[in-house]
Design an enzyme around this catalytic site. Structure first.
Site: not given
Ligand SMILES: Cc1cc2nc3c(=O)[nH]c(=O)nc-3n(C[C@H](O)[C@H](O)[C@H](O)COP(=O)(O)OP(=O)(O)OC[C@H]3O[C@@H](n4cnc5c(N)ncnc54)[C@H](O)[C@@H]3O)c2cc1C
Length: 600
Positions: A448-450
């Site tokens: 997550h978050e890239g």
């Protein structure tokens, strides 16, 4: 008994002996503070994390949130812990006094929050998201939005989310389709579906404040046509009272491998499940400028990326300490060369291979914690350094380090959790011990978050090339300062400095070579190897910085000796891994690029 969540001794070493946070009290913003107030905040964080967050970590994993079509239910300990957290005032630890904040340095506030992440990463995700949401609105929202949403969030009454991803658009936010239709009264109505939204529904707070990326019809295609909206679950009146239910509906919960205590949701906006003002459409308000939504959202994403790195570090750290405690207690086998089969067994920590696994973990988690706190210290420099050039320098360095601070701990503190399981042997593979959960929880962080791959593209494709390579130059110059100080210090530090200088020189050389003909396809084909190699160089730098903060060789205690040994380990076993990675990159290897999908 020392804590098995984090090491306070290490935090004190990093914050005081190395980062010298007490010197910040000379600056006007921190003038009300002292070493005592910093210590008090850390004591409080450790106590509340230990007493309120750690005890339900396993229970929230075993009894994941449920949705009966009407309500989301979580075990009651989650809310009780979050109420206790709100009472500590630590949510606003780093914020301005004008919004009720404690104005603690970011480095101290980050260290405090790490206790909660180590104790219970899933419960601590709610305040992490809420703070990121509030910070974004403080930076880009209107005064009215601050009054309506931020103040209740900072009081712990409302919680926040970030709604970027859609079922068909995760890494590629350019492809989001949620639309926001302007209304005569200046508000918007949103229609679309958001996927994977953490904390997207629950009954832990009076209201949930969603920050949503959407397109205003007629805007440009791609990322230049994305705008940002604040969309509350329950509409809020001008006097702060709660009104109609907004048209934001939970379609279902995702059932995850780990991080189970954080609800993860598929949300429908504007499908008519509720009809605020008598008609479908989720009521939202524009935040900042139209079509600049992604840039505004990066405010929250950058903060969340460092928060993800901190969470990965905290999980790695607690797994390390738990496996260390186990290794000291578990008797098994005898030393190589022991002749007497009747002799007592030794604790497994006596076996060099077990010490290898512990030392590897120590070098990863303490290196990662140093990086996370260094970044938080850069935030303090960015905000309060007396000279503008220093503030700008801190900003640029933080920008370059952000993908590394997100990704390196996500990869290597997960590897630490893997080793923690191995140290426990069969016991590590059972649910009788925490380490398997830490591994599952931590497995989210490279996603997550890239994702890892997206951070790699960001580092090599953007951060290292922006402003004519200024970010790369600043990173290597800052490492060069450390190298210089280490050479002047002499002894073992000077030897480590030479090795770090060689590795940093390769970062520059390889980056130039990759971009020599400006062909992004070939340059970026091996971006993940680049991220990993540069990440290792950065952590070696963090270890040399720590060595320089130690008392002179031959003095100090076991803590200091352990730090020195972990630094040796990182330089001897880990840093050399970058050699083959840099060779691969320098050769502009085409193996993965030339592999065709139909050859699999
Ligand atoms: C538990 C959990 C919590 C989350 N919380 C939130 C949240 O609160 N808010 C929110 O908005 N989102 C959230 N997300 C979404 C998360 O940010 C996305 O899952 C992530 O960005 C990846 O998107 P995706 O899942 O669609 O995978 P995809 O984008 O389909 O990627 C799949 C794979 O392809 C690779 N890939 C994709 N594009 C490229 C490319 N251009 N170049 C190279 N490789 C590429 C990726 O690296 C990955 O390995 C959460 C996700 C999870 C699992």
């Amino acid at each position: 008994m020392p804590s098995t969540l984090l090491s306070r001794r290490d935090l004190d070493f990093l914050l005081h002996d190395w980062l010298r946070v007490s010197e910040l009290v000379e600056r006007p913003r921190y003038a009300e503070h002292s070493r005592e107030t910093f210590d008090d905040a850390l004591d409080l964080a450790e106590r509340v994390a230990t007493e309120q967050f750690a005890p339900h970590n396993r229970a929230a994993d075993l009894a994941e949130p449920t949705f009966d079509g009407q309500r989301v239910r979580l075990i009651p300990q989650v809310r009780a812990a979050l109420d206790s957290f709100a009472e500590t005032g630590l949510l606003t630890a780093g914020l301005d006094a004008s919004v009720g904040g404690l104005q603690l340095p970011h480095a101290v506030a980050a260290a405090c929050f790490t206790w909660f992440q180590a104790a219970n990463v899933a419960t601590s995700a709610y305040p992490m998201l809420t703070l990121g949401n509030a910070n974004l609105l403080l930076a880009h929202g209107s005064a009215e939005q601050v009054d309506t949403y931020v103040r209740p969030m900072l009081d712990g009454r409302f919680f926040g989310t970030m709604c970027l991803s859609e079922p068909h658009a995760g890494s590629s936010l350019a492809d989001i389709t949620t639309r926001a239709e302007p209304q005569e009264d200046g508000s918007y109505r949103l229609f679309g579906t958001k996927m994977w939204i953490s904390g997207g529904d629950h009954e832990l707070a009076e209201n949930i404040v969603h920050l949503v990326l959407a397109r205003i019809p007629g805007g440009p295609p791609g990322v230049k046509g994305i705008s940002l909206f604040v969309v509350p679950k329950v509409l809020v009146g001008a006097d702060g009272s709660l009104g109609d239910r907004n048209d934001v509906v939970l379609a279902g919960l995702n059932h995850k491998m780990g991080f189970r205590g954080t609800t993860n949701t598929l949300l429908n906006f504007g499908d008519g499940g509720h009809t605020p003002g008598g008609r479908p459409g989720a009521v939202g308000h524009l935040v900042g400028e139209p079509h600049h939504g992604l840039a505004h959202m990066f405010h929250m994403m950058n903060e969340a990326r460092i928060g993800v790195g901190a969470g990965a570090t905290a999980l790695g750290y607690t797994g390390y300490l738990k496996s260390l405690a186990y290794a000291r207690e578990r008797p098994q086998g005898r030393p190589v060369g022991a002749k007497d089969p009747a002799a007592a067994q030794v604790p497994i920590i006596d076996h060099p291979d077990v010490r290898r696994m512990l030392l590897a973990q120590k070098s990863y988690v303490e290196g990662a914690l140093a990086l996370v706190l260094y970044c938080a210290r850069l935030l303090d420099e960015q905000g309060t350094a007396p000279v503008e050039a220093d503030r700008e320098r801190a900003h640029l360095l933080l920008d370059v380090l952000t993908p590394i601070t997100k990704s390196w701990p996500s990869q290597w503190c997960l590897a630490a959790n893997d080793l923690a399981i191995q140290v426990l042997g069969g016991a590590g593979y059972t649910r009788d011990h925490d380490v398997e959960q830490h591994y599952r929880d931590n497995r989210l962080n490279p996603i997550h978050e890239g994702t890892h791959g997206i951070q790699a593209l960001d580092l090599l494709g953007r951060k290292m090339t922006m402003q004519g390579g200024a970010g790369l130059a600043l990173l290597t110059a800052t490492i060069g300062d450390t190298v210089e100080r280490a050479r002047q210090a002499g002894g073992e530090a000077a030897g480590l400095a030479d090795r770090l200088a060689d590795a940093a020189a390769r970062v520059t050389q390889v980056t130039r070579r990759l971009w020599a003909d400006g062909d992004p396809v070939l340059a970026l084909a091996n971006a993940s190897a680049y991220l990993e190699a540069v990440g290792h160089v950065v952590i070696a730098w963090m270890w040399l910085e720590q060595v320089l903060a130690l008392p002179p060789e031959g003095t100090g205690d076991a803590f200091h000796a352990g730090k020195r040994q972990a630094a040796r380990y990182f330089f001897t076993v880990e840093l050399p891994r970058t050699g083959p990675q840099f060779d691969l990159l320098e050769s502009r290897d085409r193996t993965t690029l030339d592999m065709r999908p139909d050859w699999f």
